[in-house]
Design a protein around this motif. Structure first.
Motif, PDB file in Angstrom:
ATOM      1  N   LEU A 278       0.836  -1.197   0.000  1.00 51.18           N
ATOM      2  CA  LEU A 278       0.000   0.000   0.000  1.00 51.18           C
ATOM      3  C   LEU A 278       0.874   1.251   0.000  1.00 51.18           C
ATOM      4  O   LEU A 278       1.811   1.360   0.798  1.00 51.18           O
ATOM      5  CB  LEU A 278      -0.924   0.013   1.222  1.00 51.18           C
ATOM      6  CG  LEU A 278      -1.873  -1.183   1.390  1.00 51.18           C
ATOM      7  CD1 LEU A 278      -2.797  -0.947   2.563  1.00 51.18           C
ATOM      8  CD2 LEU A 278      -2.670  -1.456   0.121  1.00 51.18           C
ATOM      9  N   ILE A 279       0.564   2.174  -0.894  1.00 51.81           N
ATOM     10  CA  ILE A 279       1.313   3.426  -0.997  1.00 51.81           C
ATOM     11  C   ILE A 279       0.484   4.562  -0.426  1.00 51.81           C
ATOM     12  O   ILE A 279      -0.619   4.854  -0.912  1.00 51.81           O
ATOM     13  CB  ILE A 279       1.666   3.747  -2.468  1.00 51.81           C
ATOM     14  CG1 ILE A 279       2.475   2.607  -3.098  1.00 51.81           C
ATOM     15  CG2 ILE A 279       2.409   5.079  -2.567  1.00 51.81           C
ATOM     16  CD1 ILE A 279       3.828   2.378  -2.494  1.00 51.81           C
ATOM     17  N   ASP A 280       0.999   5.196   0.608  1.00 45.36           N
ATOM     18  CA  ASP A 280       0.344   6.346   1.233  1.00 45.36           C
ATOM     19  C   ASP A 280       0.847   7.598   0.511  1.00 45.36           C
ATOM     20  O   ASP A 280       1.949   8.080   0.780  1.00 45.36           O
ATOM     21  CB  ASP A 280       0.704   6.381   2.723  1.00 45.36           C
ATOM     22  CG  ASP A 280       0.053   7.532   3.473  1.00 45.36           C
ATOM     23  OD1 ASP A 280      -0.388   8.494   2.814  1.00 45.36           O
ATOM     24  OD2 ASP A 280       0.009   7.479   4.711  1.00 45.36           O
ATOM     25  N   SER A 281       0.057   8.107  -0.421  1.00 41.85           N
ATOM     26  CA  SER A 281       0.502   9.235  -1.248  1.00 41.85           C
ATOM     27  C   SER A 281       0.820  10.465  -0.401  1.00 41.85           C
ATOM     28  O   SER A 281       1.749  11.223  -0.708  1.00 41.85           O
ATOM     29  CB  SER A 281      -0.559   9.576  -2.297  1.00 41.85           C
ATOM     30  OG  SER A 281      -1.804   9.881  -1.693  1.00 41.85           O
ATOM     31  N   GLY A 282       0.062  10.661   0.662  1.00 43.75           N
ATOM     32  CA  GLY A 282       0.305  11.810   1.535  1.00 43.75           C
ATOM     33  C   GLY A 282       1.636  11.726   2.253  1.00 43.75           C
ATOM     34  O   GLY A 282       2.396  12.700   2.321  1.00 43.75           O
ATOM     35  N   ALA A 283       1.938  10.566   2.794  1.00 40.78           N
ATOM     36  CA  ALA A 283       3.208  10.376   3.500  1.00 40.78           C
ATOM     37  C   ALA A 283       4.387  10.564   2.551  1.00 40.78           C
ATOM     38  O   ALA A 283       5.414  11.150   2.920  1.00 40.78           O
ATOM     39  CB  ALA A 283       3.252   8.994   4.135  1.00 40.78           C
ATOM     40  N   GLU A 284       4.241  10.079   1.319  1.00 42.57           N
ATOM     41  CA  GLU A 284       5.301  10.245   0.323  1.00 42.57           C
ATOM     42  C   GLU A 284       5.535  11.723   0.010  1.00 42.57           C
ATOM     43  O   GLU A 284       6.656  12.140  -0.296  1.00 42.57           O
ATOM     44  CB  GLU A 284       4.951   9.497  -0.968  1.00 42.57           C
ATOM     45  CG  GLU A 284       4.825   7.987  -0.818  1.00 42.57           C
ATOM     46  CD  GLU A 284       6.134   7.311  -0.459  1.00 42.57           C
ATOM     47  OE1 GLU A 284       7.201   7.885  -0.763  1.00 42.57           O
ATOM     48  OE2 GLU A 284       6.077   6.217   0.127  1.00 42.57           O
ATOM     49  N   THR A 285       4.484  12.513   0.123  1.00 37.85           N
ATOM     50  CA  THR A 285       4.577  13.943  -0.194  1.00 37.85           C
ATOM     51  C   THR A 285       5.514  14.678   0.754  1.00 37.85           C
ATOM     52  O   THR A 285       6.186  15.638   0.360  1.00 37.85           O
ATOM     53  CB  THR A 285       3.167  14.571  -0.138  1.00 37.85           C
ATOM     54  OG1 THR A 285       2.333  13.909  -1.089  1.00 37.85           O
ATOM     55  CG2 THR A 285       3.202  16.055  -0.439  1.00 37.85           C
ATOM     56  N   VAL A 286       5.574  14.248   1.993  1.00 40.46           N
ATOM     57  CA  VAL A 286       6.410  14.936   2.979  1.00 40.46           C
ATOM     58  C   VAL A 286       7.886  14.871   2.591  1.00 40.46           C
ATOM     59  O   VAL A 286       8.653  15.795   2.869  1.00 40.46           O
ATOM     60  CB  VAL A 286       6.175  14.360   4.394  1.00 40.46           C
ATOM     61  CG1 VAL A 286       7.093  15.026   5.412  1.00 40.46           C
ATOM     62  CG2 VAL A 286       4.719  14.558   4.802  1.00 40.46           C
ATOM     63  N   GLY A 287       8.291  13.793   1.927  1.00 41.83           N
ATOM     64  CA  GLY A 287       9.662  13.716   1.439  1.00 41.83           C
ATOM     65  C   GLY A 287       9.960  14.826   0.452  1.00 41.83           C
ATOM     66  O   GLY A 287      11.055  15.418   0.455  1.00 41.83           O
ATOM     67  N   GLU A 288       8.984  15.133  -0.401  1.00 46.52           N
ATOM     68  CA  GLU A 288       9.145  16.218  -1.368  1.00 46.52           C
ATOM     69  C   GLU A 288       9.157  17.571  -0.662  1.00 46.52           C
ATOM     70  O   GLU A 288       9.928  18.470  -1.034  1.00 46.52           O
ATOM     71  CB  GLU A 288       8.024  16.171  -2.397  1.00 46.52           C
ATOM     72  CG  GLU A 288       8.195  17.157  -3.530  1.00 46.52           C
ATOM     73  CD  GLU A 288       7.411  16.766  -4.769  1.00 46.52           C
ATOM     74  OE1 GLU A 288       6.826  17.660  -5.377  1.00 46.52           O
ATOM     75  OE2 GLU A 288       7.408  15.575  -5.136  1.00 46.52           O
ATOM     76  N   VAL A 289       8.330  17.726   0.359  1.00 44.86           N
ATOM     77  CA  VAL A 289       8.329  18.959   1.144  1.00 44.86           C
ATOM     78  C   VAL A 289       9.708  19.187   1.759  1.00 44.86           C
ATOM     79  O   VAL A 289      10.266  20.290   1.700  1.00 44.86           O
ATOM     80  CB  VAL A 289       7.250  18.903   2.248  1.00 44.86           C
ATOM     81  CG1 VAL A 289       7.406  20.078   3.218  1.00 44.86           C
ATOM     82  CG2 VAL A 289       5.857  18.911   1.633  1.00 44.86           C
TER      83      VAL A 289
END
Length: 271
Positions: free
Chosen positions: A206-217
């Protein structure tokens, strides 16, 4: 002029974006967060794209008055239809949740069979399929709208037997698709993660798109040299909702596991 002491703004159609905030608190403990959830008008998924753009701008303008240094659109539906417009008009960095989720799914899949679940608006936009196909044209993508999921989370019923039944029934069409990776294409869905994982099986990542976004932030904070430092963090995080502060706080207290969350009610647009 951006300064490292200003807050990062997060917007969502409701409480779902708190799943992104949870990861931000973990990965970026020095940053101050201002969150706005438009719970009174949630869900955004069934709404016309023009209305979602309007609502997203209303939330954005509220946070701009708070002098934020970066905006995170922690809502897949809003990202799908409003990100480009808002990014084109703002001088601060604007981050959405779809590209980071797509990249993470491509990184994890072994058989190139990826599933995407989201709201009606996100699925109809085709944003995930477009992002994935742009990088890996031969990937097989199966998309499924799950319109009942976000309301379950917003009503704080994500631990209930009703939630278990709805998740199980909704995801049945995906079980014959031989997926090895599934994108949770709505920031509400990580609150249903145990139920989703149980239905899909342990062999599906399962990929949590929101959690992945924090890496970009985190990367953008470094790129623009606007990351905060421990000695500069003084002001507390702020949380706003257009709906019930009590319901919002109940979910936030459980999900974020931090004390003394002060949730304030605001009105937007014609509310």
């Amino acid at each position: 002029m951006l300064t490292n002491q200003e807050a990062i703004g997060f917007i969502d159609s409701g409480v779902g974006g708190l799943t992104v905030v949870k990861e931000a608190l973990k990965q970026l403990p020095n940053e101050r967060i201002i969150y706005l959830g438009d719970t009174a008008r949630c869900p955004y998924g069934p709404r016309p794209a023009e209305q979602v753009v309007q609502f997203t701008w209303e939330m954005t303008n509220f946070l701009l008055e708070k002098k934020i240094k970066m905006l995170v659109i922690a809502c897949n539906t809003a990202t799908a239809v409003a990100l480009d417009d808002i990014r084109a008009h703002l001088e601060i960095p604007v981050v959405g949740v779809i590209l980071p989720g797509s990249r993470a799914a491509l990184k994890m899949t072994k058989n190139n069979r990826i599933g995407v679940i989201g709201t009606d608006g996100t699925i109809k936009s085709g944003a995930y399929s477009a992002a994935i196909k742009k990088k890996a044209p031969n990937t097989s993508i199966t998309s499924l709208a799950c319109p009942k999921f976000a309301p379950i989370v917003e009503s704080n019923e994500f631990h209930s037997s009703v939630a278990k039944k709805v998740v199980s029934e909704t995801l049945q069409p995906l079980l014959l698709k031989q997926l090895d990776t599934l994108i949770l294409g709505c920031t509400h869905y990580p609150l249903l993660r145990p139920l989703i994982q149980n239905v899909m099986g342990s062999n599906v990542t399962l990929i949590d798109s929101g959690a992945e976004t924090v890496g970009e932030v985190s990367m953008l904070l470094d790129y623009f040299d606007i990351a905060n430092t421990p000695q500069n963090k003084s002001a507390v995080n702020e949380f706003y909702t257009t709906g019930s502060p009590k319901m919002f706080q109940t979910i936030a207290d459980e999900w974020l596991d931090i004390e003394d969350i002060n949730v304030q009610h605001i009105r937007l647009g014609g509310q």
